[in-house]
Design a protein around this motif. Structure first.
Motif, PDB file in Angstrom:
ATOM      1  N   ARG A   1      41.489  42.663  31.728  1.00 18.26           N
ATOM      2  CA  ARG A   1      41.316  43.313  30.428  1.00 18.26           C
ATOM      3  C   ARG A   1      41.064  44.811  30.599  1.00 18.26           C
ATOM      4  NH1 ARG A   1      37.735  45.283  27.088  1.00 18.26           N
ATOM      5  NH2 ARG A   1      35.973  44.942  28.481  1.00 18.26           N
ATOM      6  N   LEU A   2      40.229  45.166  31.569  1.00 25.13           N
ATOM      7  CA  LEU A   2      39.922  46.579  31.813  1.00 25.13           C
ATOM      8  C   LEU A   2      41.146  47.347  32.310  1.00 25.13           C
ATOM      9  CD1 LEU A   2      36.417  46.178  33.471  1.00 25.13           C
ATOM     10  CD2 LEU A   2      36.907  47.077  31.176  1.00 25.13           C
ATOM     11  N   VAL A   3      41.917  46.726  33.197  1.00 28.44           N
ATOM     12  CA  VAL A   3      43.131  47.365  33.716  1.00 28.44           C
ATOM     13  C   VAL A   3      44.181  47.484  32.618  1.00 28.44           C
ATOM     14  CG1 VAL A   3      45.073  47.096  35.319  1.00 28.44           C
ATOM     15  CG2 VAL A   3      42.729  46.670  36.113  1.00 28.44           C
ATOM     16  N   ASP A   4      44.453  46.381  31.933  1.00 32.03           N
ATOM     17  CA  ASP A   4      45.479  46.388  30.885  1.00 32.03           C
ATOM     18  C   ASP A   4      45.127  47.325  29.741  1.00 32.03           C
ATOM     19  OD1 ASP A   4      46.858  44.528  32.385  1.00 32.03           O
ATOM     20  OD2 ASP A   4      46.438  42.830  31.038  1.00 32.03           O
ATOM     21  N   GLY A   5      43.832  47.497  29.478  1.00 37.53           N
ATOM     22  CA  GLY A   5      43.387  48.383  28.403  1.00 37.53           C
ATOM     23  C   GLY A   5      43.335  49.851  28.791  1.00 37.53           C
ATOM     24  N   GLY A   6      43.657  50.166  30.048  1.00 36.56           N
ATOM     25  CA  GLY A   6      43.647  51.554  30.485  1.00 36.56           C
ATOM     26  C   GLY A   6      42.264  52.114  30.739  1.00 36.56           C
ATOM     27  N   VAL A   7      41.271  51.247  30.814  1.00 39.51           N
ATOM     28  CA  VAL A   7      39.898  51.690  31.048  1.00 39.51           C
ATOM     29  C   VAL A   7      39.710  52.067  32.515  1.00 39.51           C
ATOM     30  CG1 VAL A   7      37.463  50.994  30.943  1.00 39.51           C
ATOM     31  CG2 VAL A   7      39.051  50.280  29.145  1.00 39.51           C
ATOM     32  N   ILE A   8      40.289  51.258  33.414  1.00 40.31           N
ATOM     33  CA  ILE A   8      40.204  51.527  34.852  1.00 40.31           C
ATOM     34  C   ILE A   8      41.574  51.361  35.488  1.00 40.31           C
ATOM     35  CG2 ILE A   8      37.801  50.753  34.996  1.00 40.31           C
ATOM     36  CD1 ILE A   8      38.874  48.228  36.488  1.00 40.31           C
ATOM     37  N   HIS A   9      41.712  51.938  36.666  1.00 38.65           N
ATOM     38  CA  HIS A   9      42.904  51.766  37.498  1.00 38.65           C
ATOM     39  C   HIS A   9      42.416  51.375  38.887  1.00 38.65           C
ATOM     40  CE1 HIS A   9      46.933  52.355  39.045  1.00 38.65           C
ATOM     41  NE2 HIS A   9      46.384  53.019  40.043  1.00 38.65           N
ATOM     42  N   ILE A  10      42.856  50.240  39.378  1.00 36.12           N
ATOM     43  CA  ILE A  10      42.420  49.773  40.696  1.00 36.12           C
ATOM     44  C   ILE A  10      43.080  50.614  41.779  1.00 36.12           C
ATOM     45  CG2 ILE A  10      42.438  47.848  42.321  1.00 36.12           C
ATOM     46  CD1 ILE A  10      42.383  45.973  39.871  1.00 36.12           C
TER      47      ILE A  10
ATOM     48  N   ASP B   1      48.488  38.839  38.276  1.00 35.78           N
ATOM     49  CA  ASP B   1      48.687  39.493  36.982  1.00 35.78           C
ATOM     50  C   ASP B   1      47.906  40.789  36.819  1.00 35.78           C
ATOM     51  OD1 ASP B   1      50.383  37.466  36.176  1.00 35.78           O
ATOM     52  OD2 ASP B   1      48.814  36.328  35.173  1.00 35.78           O
ATOM     53  N   ILE B   2      47.239  41.237  37.866  1.00 30.37           N
ATOM     54  CA  ILE B   2      46.427  42.453  37.754  1.00 30.37           C
ATOM     55  C   ILE B   2      47.140  43.591  38.461  1.00 30.37           C
ATOM     56  CG2 ILE B   2      44.219  43.524  38.311  1.00 30.37           C
ATOM     57  CD1 ILE B   2      42.951  40.775  38.066  1.00 30.37           C
ATOM     58  N   ASP B   3      47.399  44.655  37.725  1.00 28.17           N
ATOM     59  CA  ASP B   3      48.138  45.794  38.232  1.00 28.17           C
ATOM     60  C   ASP B   3      47.196  46.770  38.939  1.00 28.17           C
ATOM     61  OD1 ASP B   3      50.351  47.459  38.626  1.00 28.17           O
ATOM     62  OD2 ASP B   3      49.997  48.555  36.769  1.00 28.17           O
ATOM     63  N   GLY B   4      47.665  47.378  40.004  1.00 29.30           N
ATOM     64  CA  GLY B   4      46.872  48.379  40.708  1.00 29.30           C
ATOM     65  C   GLY B   4      47.529  48.766  42.011  1.00 29.30           C
ATOM     66  N   GLU B   5      46.986  49.787  42.634  1.00 25.57           N
ATOM     67  CA  GLU B   5      47.452  50.250  43.937  1.00 25.57           C
ATOM     68  C   GLU B   5      46.484  49.723  44.973  1.00 25.57           C
ATOM     69  OE1 GLU B   5      47.662  54.494  43.756  1.00 25.57           O
ATOM     70  OE2 GLU B   5      48.608  54.407  41.799  1.00 25.57           O
ATOM     71  N   VAL B   6      46.703  48.521  45.405  1.00 27.64           N
ATOM     72  CA  VAL B   6      45.727  47.857  46.258  1.00 27.64           C
ATOM     73  C   VAL B   6      45.971  48.208  47.715  1.00 27.64           C
ATOM     74  CG1 VAL B   6      44.816  45.631  46.958  1.00 27.64           C
ATOM     75  CG2 VAL B   6      45.488  45.997  44.600  1.00 27.64           C
ATOM     76  N   GLY B   7      44.930  48.768  48.344  1.00 26.70           N
ATOM     77  CA  GLY B   7      44.962  48.947  49.786  1.00 26.70           C
ATOM     78  C   GLY B   7      44.986  50.382  50.259  1.00 26.70           C
TER      79      GLY B   7
END
Length: 145
Positions: free
Chosen positions: A28-37, A69-75
């Motif tokens: 929810r936080l990622v999809d809402g633009g509140v945070i970016h992983i 289903d969670i978007d981000g730049e992991v790693g």
């Protein structure tokens, strides 16, 4: 490009398996633009205290599927030294998730501060427990008035 404040969180869980209970809120936080992983790493400390680090692509299929289903730049953002320091806090027989994120909601404020010639000289997170104690004290004082 303005970048919002970057924070990290280490969440330990008893046992050697990760559960997906937190993932709907993270999504929810990622999809809402509140945070970016920016980074997500997993740590497992066995009962003897031996630590192993796992990136998302190293998890077993069932565990990795929870994060699909969670978007981000992991790693890549956390160094081996960062991971070792954080792992010291994880109890034996536990697993943990180490999450680094950008507070994207704050990026426009960061840009405004820079455009105004300002420089952030302090930015700290106040521990939740302290805030709760202060609010309780204020409520008690208000009840006494």
């Amino acid at each position: 490009m303005a970048v919002g404040p970057v924070e990290y969180l280490v969440v330990a869980f008893p046992g050697s398996r990760f559960r997906g209970d937190l993932l709907p809120e993270l999504k929810r936080l990622v999809d809402g633009g509140v945070i970016h992983i920016l980074d997500l790493t997993f740590v497992k400390r066995d009962d003897d205290g031996v630590v192993s680090f796992l990136e998302l692509d190293s998890l077993d299929a069932e565990e990795a599927a929870m994060f699909a289903d969670i978007d981000g730049e992991v790693g890549g953002l956390l160094s081996e030294e960062d991971l070792a320091v954080m792992a010291e806090e994880i109890p034996a027989g536990s697993s943990a998730a180490l999450l680094v994120w950008e507070n994207t909601w704050a990026a426009p404020m960061t840009a405004a501060v820079r455009a105004a010639g300002g420089v952030v000289v302090a930015h700290e997170r106040v521990p939740e427990a302290l805030v709760e104690l202060d609010l309780q004290a204020i409520a008690r004082e208000g009840a006494l008035s």
